[in-house]
Design an enzyme around this catalytic site. Structure first.
Site, PDB file in Angstrom:
ATOM      1  N   GLU A 124      30.166  15.516 -18.917  1.00 53.27           N
ATOM      2  CA  GLU A 124      28.831  15.860 -19.442  1.00 53.27           C
ATOM      3  C   GLU A 124      28.375  17.217 -18.915  1.00 53.27           C
ATOM      4  OE1 GLU A 124      25.616  13.203 -18.216  1.00 53.27           O
ATOM      5  OE2 GLU A 124      24.376  13.956 -19.860  1.00 53.27           O
ATOM      6  N   ASP A 176      21.718  17.331 -15.876  1.00 56.58           N
ATOM      7  CA  ASP A 176      22.354  16.035 -16.162  1.00 56.58           C
ATOM      8  C   ASP A 176      23.852  16.294 -16.333  1.00 56.58           C
ATOM      9  OD1 ASP A 176      23.039  13.518 -17.050  1.00 56.58           O
ATOM     10  OD2 ASP A 176      21.893  13.606 -18.921  1.00 56.58           O
ATOM     11  N   HIS A 195      21.726  14.317 -26.024  1.00 59.90           N
ATOM     12  CA  HIS A 195      20.279  14.065 -26.086  1.00 59.90           C
ATOM     13  C   HIS A 195      19.591  15.352 -25.663  1.00 59.90           C
ATOM     14  CE1 HIS A 195      20.305  13.625 -21.654  1.00 59.90           C
ATOM     15  NE2 HIS A 195      21.355  12.833 -21.794  1.00 59.90           N
ATOM     16  N   ASP A 220       0.824  -1.215   0.000  1.00 59.66           N
ATOM     17  CA  ASP A 220       0.000   0.000   0.000  1.00 59.66           C
ATOM     18  C   ASP A 220       0.859   1.266   0.000  1.00 59.66           C
ATOM     19  OD1 ASP A 220       1.071  -0.297   2.452  1.00 59.66           O
ATOM     20  OD2 ASP A 220      -0.798  -0.062   3.576  1.00 59.66           O
ATOM     21  N   HIS A 224      28.259   5.311 -26.981  1.00 61.47           N
ATOM     22  CA  HIS A 224      26.985   6.038 -26.908  1.00 61.47           C
ATOM     23  C   HIS A 224      27.077   7.340 -27.706  1.00 61.47           C
ATOM     24  CE1 HIS A 224      28.568   8.876 -23.841  1.00 61.47           C
ATOM     25  NE2 HIS A 224      29.092   7.832 -23.223  1.00 61.47           N
ATOM     26  N   GLU A 241      28.155  15.052 -23.953  1.00 56.48           N
ATOM     27  CA  GLU A 241      28.695  14.074 -23.018  1.00 56.48           C
ATOM     28  C   GLU A 241      29.576  13.002 -23.665  1.00 56.48           C
ATOM     29  OE1 GLU A 241      25.675  11.334 -21.415  1.00 56.48           O
ATOM     30  OE2 GLU A 241      24.168  12.672 -22.244  1.00 56.48           O
ATOM     31  N   HIS A 299      25.522   2.139 -17.212  1.00 54.44           N
ATOM     32  CA  HIS A 299      24.365   2.438 -16.352  1.00 54.44           C
ATOM     33  C   HIS A 299      24.549   1.855 -14.954  1.00 54.44           C
ATOM     34  CE1 HIS A 299      21.779   2.987 -20.223  1.00 54.44           C
ATOM     35  NE2 HIS A 299      22.476   4.050 -19.921  1.00 54.44           N
ATOM     36  N   ARG A 356      33.852  10.142 -18.501  1.00 52.76           N
ATOM     37  CA  ARG A 356      32.820  10.874 -19.243  1.00 52.76           C
ATOM     38  C   ARG A 356      32.776  12.276 -18.660  1.00 52.76           C
ATOM     39  NH1 ARG A 356      29.056   7.586 -18.988  1.00 52.76           N
ATOM     40  NH2 ARG A 356      27.664   8.265 -17.312  1.00 52.76           N
ATOM     41  N   ASP A 372      27.743  10.518 -12.573  1.00 52.37           N
ATOM     42  CA  ASP A 372      26.727  11.081 -13.471  1.00 52.37           C
ATOM     43  C   ASP A 372      25.501  11.311 -12.602  1.00 52.37           C
ATOM     44  OD1 ASP A 372      24.797  11.631 -15.382  1.00 52.37           O
ATOM     45  OD2 ASP A 372      25.464  10.053 -16.761  1.00 52.37           O
ATOM     46  N   TYR A 424      35.758   4.554 -22.509  1.00 53.08           N
ATOM     47  CA  TYR A 424      35.633   3.495 -21.500  1.00 53.08           C
ATOM     48  C   TYR A 424      36.515   2.323 -21.935  1.00 53.08           C
ATOM     49  CZ  TYR A 424      31.568   6.500 -21.222  1.00 53.08           C
ATOM     50  OH  TYR A 424      30.762   7.600 -21.174  1.00 53.08           O
ATOM     51  N   HIS A 455      15.984  12.500 -20.734  1.00 50.14           N
ATOM     52  CA  HIS A 455      16.105  12.267 -22.186  1.00 50.14           C
ATOM     53  C   HIS A 455      14.830  12.875 -22.765  1.00 50.14           C
ATOM     54  CE1 HIS A 455      18.831   8.583 -21.216  1.00 50.14           C
ATOM     55  NE2 HIS A 455      19.451   9.723 -21.071  1.00 50.14           N
TER      56      HIS A 455
HETATM   57  N1  GLY Z   1      22.340  10.242 -17.062  1.00 49.99           N
HETATM   58  C1  GLY Z   1      21.796   9.796 -18.256  1.00 49.99           C
HETATM   59  C2  GLY Z   1      22.516  10.337 -19.405  1.00 49.99           C
HETATM   60  O1  GLY Z   1      23.565  10.915 -19.255  1.00 49.99           O
HETATM   61  O2  GLY Z   1      22.051  10.258 -20.499  1.00 49.99           O
HETATM   62 MN    MN Z   2      22.945  12.650 -20.422  1.00 52.34          MN
HETATM   63 MN    MN Z   3      24.152  11.889 -17.479  1.00 56.14          MN
END
Ligand code: GLY
Ligand code: MN
Ligand code: MN
Length: 432
Positions: free
Chosen positions: A402, A266, A349, A35, A345, A379, A238, A400, A255, A383, A356
């Site tokens: 970003e 982000d 985005h 609940d 990647h 970003e 991720h 990374r 991140d 890796y 996103h």
């Molecule tokens: N944190 C998700 C991305 O960087 O797209």
């Molecule tokens: Mn991102």
């Molecule tokens: Mn990110």
């Protein structure tokens, strides 16, 4: 009310529709267990048009000469409000949020049939919520059942989200102000994490610094599950376990961004656990840094969405060749996409209400052109997993960087610029 951005967006959608009726429900509550529900968050499209924060609500827009915006929401209920908090109720909601009319959600199904009768089109996004699809179909069928009484059901159904996606791509001043705030809070949290980090602490302790800073500065929630990835974990894109001890000599990739009144930041930063980059770490870091510089330079009006990515890939691919991670010419590495082994990647985005964010990436077969007011991430990363054909000095280095960019008249503004990024700035902050 003239400066109410939600009202302006409703007017703008009504103008795009021209005629017909739009139905935009908010998100349901989601059970976490038994609940107990997850912290409630409104549907982004519904929020964009209303700012109304309660569940069990739906916006109906009637376009045309007698345009109207109508909210259906929960009734006031003193007993429930004692347990779960304030409810506006239809009367309060109409007044507070500037709707032309508001009714109890209990009246929605009956009123929907009345509202749809003799309208040329319905604007609704089928397939996102099965329960709403059933209600909408029932509304249409209730009108069809009155055919012999001379009533006609809408002959056309448009995807209302497609129209809204296009609107959401260009941020208005209200949205940009919220995104600046989300960026500033997340930036402060990243600086806090840099000051806090030392060998021997756990990833979860660093994550806690973020959650603390987000909440104390008024952000409602992280905009996604924070990634706090030390050592080899940085090569898991991720990674969200966030439960490993930080070790001397490793990098920490974080991140993490937050949400302010629905709008996301982000940000990713990568820094050494002990405050000083080793030689190989600095090599990979500088490469990603330079790729980001190239990508940022490519963000300007009339550039395509893909241009920043193309620019970043060129720099990264050349660096991977120079560092003997890859063999072959730059053109061959790009052509065969062998760089994807270390950079798998995309560079950007859209960013906004959703991390996103909504909005097409291609339009009519071409990548979307950037326009002032659009917001996107930049970003690039690199890796490097252990492998026989990879120089050992680079094993388990994942970097990374970003940032969040707002397209301006002559280029872009980095909304997250106050988060340290050069090696010198990061080492200086960590030393202090
Ligand atoms: N944190 C998700 C991305 O960087 O797209
Ligand atoms: Mn991102
Ligand atoms: Mn990110």
């Amino acid at each position: 009310m003239a400066d109410n951005p939600f009202l302006q967006r409703r007017h703008s959608l009504l103008a795009r529709m021209g005629s017909g009726v739009a139905v935009i429900p908010t998100a349901p509550e989601h059970v976490r267990n038994r609940d107990t529900t997850f912290l409630y968050r409104a549907d982004s499209y519904f929020h964009y048009l209303t700012g109304f924060p309660e569940p069990e609500a739906v916006l109906v827009l009637v376009a045309g000469e007698h345009a109207q915006s109508i909210l259906f929401c929960r009734d006031k209920d003193i007993e429930k409000e004692i347990w779960d908090g304030f409810r506006h109720g239809p009367v309060g909601a109409q007044e507070c949020f500037g709707f032309d009319a508001a009714f109890s959600i209990k009246e929605f199904d009956t009123k929907l049939a009345e509202l749809l009768a003799d309208q040329p089109s319905l604007w609704y996004s089928i397939g996102h919520d099965a329960a709403w699809d059933v209600r909408i179909a029932a509304g249409l069928n209730a009108v069809r059942a009155q055919a012999r009484a001379g009533k006609r059901a809408p002959a056309v159904i448009h995807d209302v989200r497609a129209a809204l996606d296009d609107m959401r791509l260009g941020k208005d001043a209200h949205e940009i102000a919220l995104m600046r705030k989300a960026a500033a809070i997340a930036g402060a949290a990243h600086r806090r994490a840099m000051r806090f980090t030392t060998p021997g602490k756990n990833e979860c302790e660093v994550e806690a610094e973020f959650l603390h800073e987000f909440r104390r500065q008024g952000s409602q929630a992280p905009s996604y599950s924070p990634i706090v990835a030390s050592g080899a974990n940085a090569c898991v894109l991720h990674y969200v376990d966030n439960n490993r001890m930080l070790r001397e000599g490793e990098l920490l990739l974080i991140d993490a961004g937050c949400e302010v009144d629905g709008y996301a930041s982000d940000i990713t930063r990568t820094f050494p656990v002990n405050g000083r980059f080793s030689g190989p770490q600095a090599d990979v870091y500088d490469l990603v840094f330079n790729a980001q510089v190239a990508a940022v330079a490519a963000i300007k009006p009339e550039a395509s969405f893909l241009d920043p990515h193309t620019a970043a890939v060129r720099v990264l691919a050349q660096g991977m060749i120079d560092m003997e991670l890859l063999e072959g010419s730059l053109d061959a590495v790009i052509e065969t996409e062998s760089y994807k082994r270390f950079y798998m990647h995309r560079t950007s985005h859209w960013l906004g209400l959703d991390v996103h964010d909504a909005g097409e990436y291609r339009h009519g077969g071409d990548w979307r052109k950037l326009v002032p007011g659009m917001t996107l991430t930049v970003e690039p990363g690199c890796y490097i997993r252990p492998a026989e054909d990879v120089p050992e000095a680079f094993w388990n280095i994942g970097v990374r960087i970003e940032d969040d960019a707002l397209v301006t008249a002559d280029g872009c503004e980095i909304l997250t610029a106050d988060t340290p990024k050069t090696i010198a700035d990061i080492e200086y902050l960590m030393k202090k």
